[in-house]
Scaffold this active site. Sequence first.
Site, PDB file in Angstrom:
ATOM      1  N   SER A  11      48.896  29.877  61.192  1.00 15.63           N
ATOM      2  CA  SER A  11      49.938  30.773  61.693  1.00 15.63           C
ATOM      3  C   SER A  11      50.690  31.491  60.585  1.00 15.63           C
ATOM      4  O   SER A  11      51.323  32.522  60.822  1.00 15.63           O
ATOM      5  CB  SER A  11      50.938  29.995  62.565  1.00 15.63           C
ATOM      6  OG  SER A  11      51.592  28.991  61.796  1.00 15.63           O
ATOM      7  N   ARG A  12      50.650  30.962  59.355  1.00 14.72           N
ATOM      8  CA  ARG A  12      51.395  31.583  58.264  1.00 14.72           C
ATOM      9  C   ARG A  12      50.806  31.114  56.933  1.00 14.72           C
ATOM     10  O   ARG A  12      49.908  30.282  56.891  1.00 14.72           O
ATOM     11  CB  ARG A  12      52.875  31.197  58.324  1.00 14.72           C
ATOM     12  CG  ARG A  12      53.115  29.701  58.156  1.00 14.72           C
ATOM     13  CD  ARG A  12      54.583  29.344  58.183  1.00 14.72           C
ATOM     14  NE  ARG A  12      54.783  27.927  57.931  1.00 14.72           N
ATOM     15  CZ  ARG A  12      55.978  27.363  57.811  1.00 14.72           C
ATOM     16  NH1 ARG A  12      57.068  28.085  57.935  1.00 14.72           N
ATOM     17  NH2 ARG A  12      56.086  26.063  57.577  1.00 14.72           N
ATOM     18  N   THR A  34      50.465  25.301  66.076  1.00 15.36           N
ATOM     19  CA  THR A  34      51.105  24.413  67.050  1.00 15.36           C
ATOM     20  C   THR A  34      51.400  25.143  68.362  1.00 15.36           C
ATOM     21  O   THR A  34      51.636  24.513  69.387  1.00 15.36           O
ATOM     22  CB  THR A  34      52.408  23.835  66.486  1.00 15.36           C
ATOM     23  OG1 THR A  34      53.257  24.904  66.039  1.00 15.36           O
ATOM     24  CG2 THR A  34      52.116  22.910  65.310  1.00 15.36           C
ATOM     25  N   ASN A  72      43.475  23.231  56.614  1.00 13.92           N
ATOM     26  CA  ASN A  72      44.654  23.697  55.885  1.00 13.92           C
ATOM     27  C   ASN A  72      45.965  23.165  56.457  1.00 13.92           C
ATOM     28  O   ASN A  72      46.976  23.131  55.764  1.00 13.92           O
ATOM     29  CB  ASN A  72      44.681  25.228  55.888  1.00 13.92           C
ATOM     30  CG  ASN A  72      45.980  25.778  55.335  1.00 13.92           C
ATOM     31  OD1 ASN A  72      46.249  25.704  54.143  1.00 13.92           O
ATOM     32  ND2 ASN A  72      46.823  26.312  56.218  1.00 13.92           N
ATOM     33  N   TYR A 142      53.578  12.585  51.089  1.00 12.99           N
ATOM     34  CA  TYR A 142      52.820  13.832  50.986  1.00 12.99           C
ATOM     35  C   TYR A 142      51.755  13.717  49.900  1.00 12.99           C
ATOM     36  O   TYR A 142      50.576  14.032  50.128  1.00 12.99           O
ATOM     37  CB  TYR A 142      53.766  14.992  50.685  1.00 12.99           C
ATOM     38  CG  TYR A 142      53.054  16.309  50.465  1.00 12.99           C
ATOM     39  CD1 TYR A 142      52.595  17.057  51.542  1.00 12.99           C
ATOM     40  CD2 TYR A 142      52.846  16.803  49.174  1.00 12.99           C
ATOM     41  CE1 TYR A 142      51.926  18.261  51.353  1.00 12.99           C
ATOM     42  CE2 TYR A 142      52.180  18.006  48.978  1.00 12.99           C
ATOM     43  CZ  TYR A 142      51.734  18.727  50.065  1.00 12.99           C
ATOM     44  OH  TYR A 142      51.068  19.911  49.865  1.00 12.99           O
ATOM     45  N   ALA A 143      52.164  13.272  48.717  1.00  9.28           N
ATOM     46  CA  ALA A 143      51.213  13.134  47.607  1.00  9.28           C
ATOM     47  C   ALA A 143      50.093  12.169  47.967  1.00  9.28           C
ATOM     48  O   ALA A 143      48.911  12.426  47.681  1.00  9.28           O
ATOM     49  CB  ALA A 143      51.939  12.667  46.348  1.00  9.28           C
TER      50      ALA A 143
END
Length: 236
Positions: A11-12, A34, A72, A142-143
């Site tokens: 979406s972006r 989403t 992604n 996250y990592a």
Amino acid sequence: MSVHVLVTGSSRGIGAAVVEALSGREARVIGHATSAAEGRIAADLADPAAADRLWDEALARLDGRIDVLVNNAGVFEAVADDADPDVWREAWDRAWRINLQAAADLCRRMVLHVRERGGEGRIVNVASRAAYRGDSPAHWHYAASKAGMVAMTKSIARGYANRGVLAFAICPGFVMTGMADEYLASRGGDKLLADIPLGRVAQPEEVASVAAYLALEAPASMTGAVLDVNGASFVR
């Protein structure tokens, strides 16, 4: 014959740039977000069943053939190390479900799809510099999820190259997307930029050009490659 591609998180930012880059190369592309929109399938990848539903719908829209999967979609959400334990664990669970498990579920479907129909399939996983360098004290999860994505990519490449599945990963540093803007500002943008020898963060189109190359052009012998796009802020 056009290449059929599924791109998650389209979406972006990087995902939208990947869709644009591939659409300009005569590929048929289905995106994901989403919320539903033209050319995109709605799916909340925090739902354990969503990835399989997304694959099935994308496969139907692409006439029963997916040649390239670009994973992604991801979240970059902070959680303090002194947060309530339930909040801490939920942050880890959410990052794991969206950033890694959903990607793994889609990779599995690609492997099975190629096994069933023969030929070649490609997987491009958008990981992060954080997989190697780590991240802030508020972003362990996250990592860790992105390190898992890199390890998964290498495992797929090693395990399925002789069965027609090629797998690649991209590890961007900061990219000028909505997900990174707030983080850059909160950490003092100028200070962070000083840590990037190039002197600027990457643009989504730069990462997308790498993704398009891996999806359409990279030689088969490159399978398992992990490509950095970070302005030399982390050099392996």
